[in-house]
Design a protein around this motif. Sequence first.
Motif, PDB file in Angstrom:
ATOM      1  N   ASP A 120       0.853  -1.189   0.000  1.00 14.10           N
ATOM      2  CA  ASP A 120       0.000   0.000   0.000  1.00 14.10           C
ATOM      3  C   ASP A 120       0.888   1.239   0.000  1.00 14.10           C
ATOM      4  O   ASP A 120       1.477   1.593   1.020  1.00 14.10           O
ATOM      5  CB  ASP A 120      -0.908  -0.024   1.244  1.00 14.10           C
ATOM      6  CG  ASP A 120      -1.781   1.231   1.342  1.00 14.10           C
ATOM      7  OD1 ASP A 120      -1.635   2.140   0.492  1.00 14.10           O
ATOM      8  OD2 ASP A 120      -2.600   1.303   2.271  1.00 14.10           O
ATOM      9  N   GLY A 121       0.971   1.881  -1.157  1.00 11.74           N
ATOM     10  CA  GLY A 121       1.864   3.018  -1.323  1.00 11.74           C
ATOM     11  C   GLY A 121       1.482   4.241  -0.512  1.00 11.74           C
ATOM     12  O   GLY A 121       2.203   5.231  -0.484  1.00 11.74           O
ATOM     13  N   ALA A 122       0.347   4.171   0.194  1.00  8.67           N
ATOM     14  CA  ALA A 122      -0.066   5.316   1.007  1.00  8.67           C
ATOM     15  C   ALA A 122       0.447   5.193   2.443  1.00  8.67           C
ATOM     16  O   ALA A 122       0.437   6.168   3.182  1.00  8.67           O
ATOM     17  CB  ALA A 122      -1.587   5.438   1.020  1.00  8.67           C
TER      18      ALA A 122
ATOM     19  N   SER B  79       4.506  -6.920   3.147  1.00  5.85           N
ATOM     20  CA  SER B  79       4.605  -5.479   2.920  1.00  5.85           C
ATOM     21  C   SER B  79       5.957  -4.902   3.310  1.00  5.85           C
ATOM     22  O   SER B  79       6.276  -3.783   2.947  1.00  5.85           O
ATOM     23  CB  SER B  79       3.510  -4.769   3.700  1.00  5.85           C
ATOM     24  OG  SER B  79       3.737  -4.969   5.073  1.00  5.85           O
ATOM     25  N   THR B  80       6.731  -5.671   4.064  1.00  2.00           N
ATOM     26  CA  THR B  80       7.947  -5.137   4.674  1.00  2.00           C
ATOM     27  C   THR B  80       9.152  -6.021   4.355  1.00  2.00           C
ATOM     28  O   THR B  80       9.090  -7.234   4.549  1.00  2.00           O
ATOM     29  CB  THR B  80       7.774  -5.059   6.211  1.00  2.00           C
ATOM     30  OG1 THR B  80       6.594  -4.306   6.490  1.00  2.00           O
ATOM     31  CG2 THR B  80       8.948  -4.380   6.879  1.00  2.00           C
TER      32      THR B  80
ATOM     33  N   LYS C  31      10.636 -12.776  -3.263  1.00  2.00           N
ATOM     34  CA  LYS C  31       9.203 -13.074  -3.204  1.00  2.00           C
ATOM     35  C   LYS C  31       8.393 -11.812  -2.890  1.00  2.00           C
ATOM     36  O   LYS C  31       7.355 -11.543  -3.505  1.00  2.00           O
ATOM     37  CB  LYS C  31       8.968 -14.143  -2.129  1.00  2.00           C
ATOM     38  CG  LYS C  31       7.516 -14.505  -1.926  1.00  2.00           C
ATOM     39  CD  LYS C  31       7.395 -15.649  -0.928  1.00  2.00           C
ATOM     40  CE  LYS C  31       6.107 -15.529  -0.144  1.00  2.00           C
ATOM     41  NZ  LYS C  31       6.116 -16.308   1.090  1.00  2.00           N
ATOM     42  N   LYS C  32       8.876 -11.021  -1.931  1.00  2.00           N
ATOM     43  CA  LYS C  32       8.135  -9.822  -1.542  1.00  2.00           C
ATOM     44  C   LYS C  32       8.100  -8.801  -2.677  1.00  2.00           C
ATOM     45  O   LYS C  32       7.077  -8.148  -2.903  1.00  2.00           O
ATOM     46  CB  LYS C  32       8.745  -9.202  -0.283  1.00  2.00           C
ATOM     47  CG  LYS C  32       8.472 -10.037   0.960  1.00  2.00           C
ATOM     48  CD  LYS C  32       9.182  -9.486   2.188  1.00  2.00           C
ATOM     49  CE  LYS C  32       9.003 -10.440   3.359  1.00  2.00           C
ATOM     50  NZ  LYS C  32       9.693  -9.930   4.571  1.00  2.00           N
ATOM     51  N   ILE C  33       9.216  -8.661  -3.390  1.00  2.00           N
ATOM     52  CA  ILE C  33       9.226  -7.693  -4.492  1.00  2.00           C
ATOM     53  C   ILE C  33       8.338  -8.197  -5.633  1.00  2.00           C
ATOM     54  O   ILE C  33       7.571  -7.437  -6.226  1.00  2.00           O
ATOM     55  CB  ILE C  33      10.672  -7.421  -4.959  1.00  2.00           C
ATOM     56  CG1 ILE C  33      11.399  -6.633  -3.853  1.00  2.00           C
ATOM     57  CG2 ILE C  33      10.690  -6.638  -6.288  1.00  2.00           C
ATOM     58  CD1 ILE C  33      12.859  -6.366  -4.115  1.00  2.00           C
ATOM     59  N   LYS C  34       8.400  -9.500  -5.892  1.00  2.00           N
ATOM     60  CA  LYS C  34       7.570 -10.070  -6.946  1.00  2.00           C
ATOM     61  C   LYS C  34       6.092  -9.821  -6.672  1.00  2.00           C
ATOM     62  O   LYS C  34       5.311  -9.516  -7.577  1.00  2.00           O
ATOM     63  CB  LYS C  34       7.843 -11.571  -7.020  1.00  2.00           C
ATOM     64  CG  LYS C  34       7.235 -12.245  -8.213  1.00  2.00           C
ATOM     65  CD  LYS C  34       7.851 -13.612  -8.454  1.00  2.00           C
ATOM     66  CE  LYS C  34       7.177 -14.212  -9.684  1.00  2.00           C
ATOM     67  NZ  LYS C  34       7.129 -15.669  -9.624  1.00  2.00           N
ATOM     68  N   ARG C  35       5.700  -9.938  -5.397  1.00  2.00           N
ATOM     69  CA  ARG C  35       4.284  -9.814  -5.055  1.00  2.00           C
ATOM     70  C   ARG C  35       3.887  -8.404  -4.621  1.00  2.00           C
ATOM     71  O   ARG C  35       2.757  -8.182  -4.189  1.00  2.00           O
ATOM     72  CB  ARG C  35       3.938 -10.847  -3.990  1.00  2.00           C
ATOM     73  CG  ARG C  35       4.191 -12.224  -4.597  1.00  2.00           C
ATOM     74  CD  ARG C  35       3.792 -13.414  -3.808  1.00  2.00           C
ATOM     75  NE  ARG C  35       2.513 -13.365  -3.158  1.00  2.00           N
ATOM     76  CZ  ARG C  35       2.130 -14.296  -2.278  1.00  2.00           C
ATOM     77  NH1 ARG C  35       2.961 -15.292  -1.988  1.00  2.00           N
ATOM     78  NH2 ARG C  35       0.962 -14.222  -1.703  1.00  2.00           N
ATOM     79  N   ALA C  36       4.825  -7.465  -4.752  1.00  2.00           N
ATOM     80  CA  ALA C  36       4.510  -6.077  -4.389  1.00  2.00           C
ATOM     81  C   ALA C  36       3.373  -5.557  -5.274  1.00  2.00           C
ATOM     82  O   ALA C  36       3.312  -5.867  -6.469  1.00  2.00           O
ATOM     83  CB  ALA C  36       5.750  -5.200  -4.561  1.00  2.00           C
TER      84      ALA C  36
ATOM     85  N   ALA D 141       1.475   5.834  -6.467  1.00  2.00           N
ATOM     86  CA  ALA D 141       2.252   5.729  -5.218  1.00  2.00           C
ATOM     87  C   ALA D 141       3.104   4.466  -5.170  1.00  2.00           C
ATOM     88  O   ALA D 141       4.262   4.505  -4.742  1.00  2.00           O
ATOM     89  CB  ALA D 141       1.315   5.788  -4.023  1.00  2.00           C
ATOM     90  N   GLU D 142       2.551   3.336  -5.627  1.00  2.00           N
ATOM     91  CA  GLU D 142       3.298   2.073  -5.549  1.00  2.00           C
ATOM     92  C   GLU D 142       4.492   2.087  -6.493  1.00  2.00           C
ATOM     93  O   GLU D 142       5.593   1.657  -6.139  1.00  2.00           O
ATOM     94  CB  GLU D 142       2.389   0.875  -5.845  1.00  2.00           C
ATOM     95  CG  GLU D 142       1.463   0.484  -4.696  1.00  2.00           C
ATOM     96  CD  GLU D 142       0.208   1.349  -4.597  1.00  2.00           C
ATOM     97  OE1 GLU D 142      -0.088   2.094  -5.570  1.00  2.00           O
ATOM     98  OE2 GLU D 142      -0.462   1.280  -3.547  1.00  2.00           O
ATOM     99  N   ALA D 143       4.251   2.594  -7.712  1.00  2.00           N
ATOM    100  CA  ALA D 143       5.347   2.675  -8.684  1.00  2.00           C
ATOM    101  C   ALA D 143       6.433   3.621  -8.171  1.00  2.00           C
ATOM    102  O   ALA D 143       7.630   3.316  -8.227  1.00  2.00           O
ATOM    103  CB  ALA D 143       4.813   3.163 -10.032  1.00  2.00           C
TER     104      ALA D 143
END
Length: 343
Positions: free
Chosen positions: A202-204, A216-217, A229-234, A252-254
């Motif tokens: 959540d980019g907010a 998320s972290t 894995k976390k970056i792939k599923r971001a 925001a996410e980008a």
Amino acid sequence: MAFVPRVFSGIKPSGDLHLGNYLGAIKRFVPLQDTHQTIYCVVDMHAITVWQEPEDLRRWTYEIAAGYIAAGLDPTRSIIFNQSQVMEHAELSWIFNCVARMGWMERMTQFKDKAGENAEAVSLGLFAYPSLMAADILLYKSTGVPVGDDQKQHLELTRDIAKKFNHDFRRQTKALGYEADYFPITETLATGPAMRVKSLKDGARKMSKSDASDLSTIYMMDDADAIAKKIKRATTDPEPLPSEAAGLEGRAEAENLVGIYAALAGTSVVDVLTEFGGAGWGRFKPALSDLAVSVLAPIAGEMRRLVGDFTEMDRILRDGADRARAIAQPHMDEIRKIVGFVR
Ligand code: TRP
């Protein structure tokens, strides 16, 4: 000796160290070692303003100190210690509790956010938190504090406390031979463009140790698989990367992922977009993964080595506390005299 400006900063041991702590704080602490006297604290007394399992508190205290060192803070150049070993922090915070006004404290937005609906049930320590933070900083007469925007209000309060103390005790300070005010007016240190790492989901929201989703972290001790894995599923949007920074607006996410890439690579968002503009996430995410692993794996390895060596960690923290005390005690002697305490 020439005047060397002194900086102080601290991180709370209330969770595992993560990428937000690294890019937003620790990485920016490192270069200050060349220009300032640097004091970096693990603020365990702040951590217990909300409940901490004692075993976790101890583990996280070592982990943050290890993270400081693994990320490039040199314990012989910086003073690295945990707050509770230097009891002058508690003593000065009490005096500041008597300088600060209820109205000032009641305005603190971080308290209001943390207390939420539950303001009657939170600890008194949580309310007094900013007064202890002011004591951390002013105990060493620190002139600069490298912190993010979320701590701005606490630094303003620190200045208000310093000003009121200086004003209320002007006569006593003069009698001690001081020409000027007793406490400095501490500035927020800008250390380059602010890197506020956001949640991968959540980019907010900012990346934090208290996020409900594990994905998320990115934690500093994550292994390569976990990072990938976390970056792939971001979370992302379906658009390719823009070629210019303006194209990140409203995405925001980008913006977060590009910002993380730039911070890890030590380049700018513009440079990243020059390289990846037009690329899809299928190309950008693996590149970000590889970069993150190459930067973070050596730090994680060194952190693991350090947290496994309690003897060494205890020695470092005790030595840091001794050096912190050597600055704090003469100040505290003066402050007691100024306030009128009999010794
Ligand atoms: N309140 C700071 C935070 O949550 C941590 C902190 C405590 C701190 N004492 C400090 C930061 C003194 C800078 C200086 O991030």
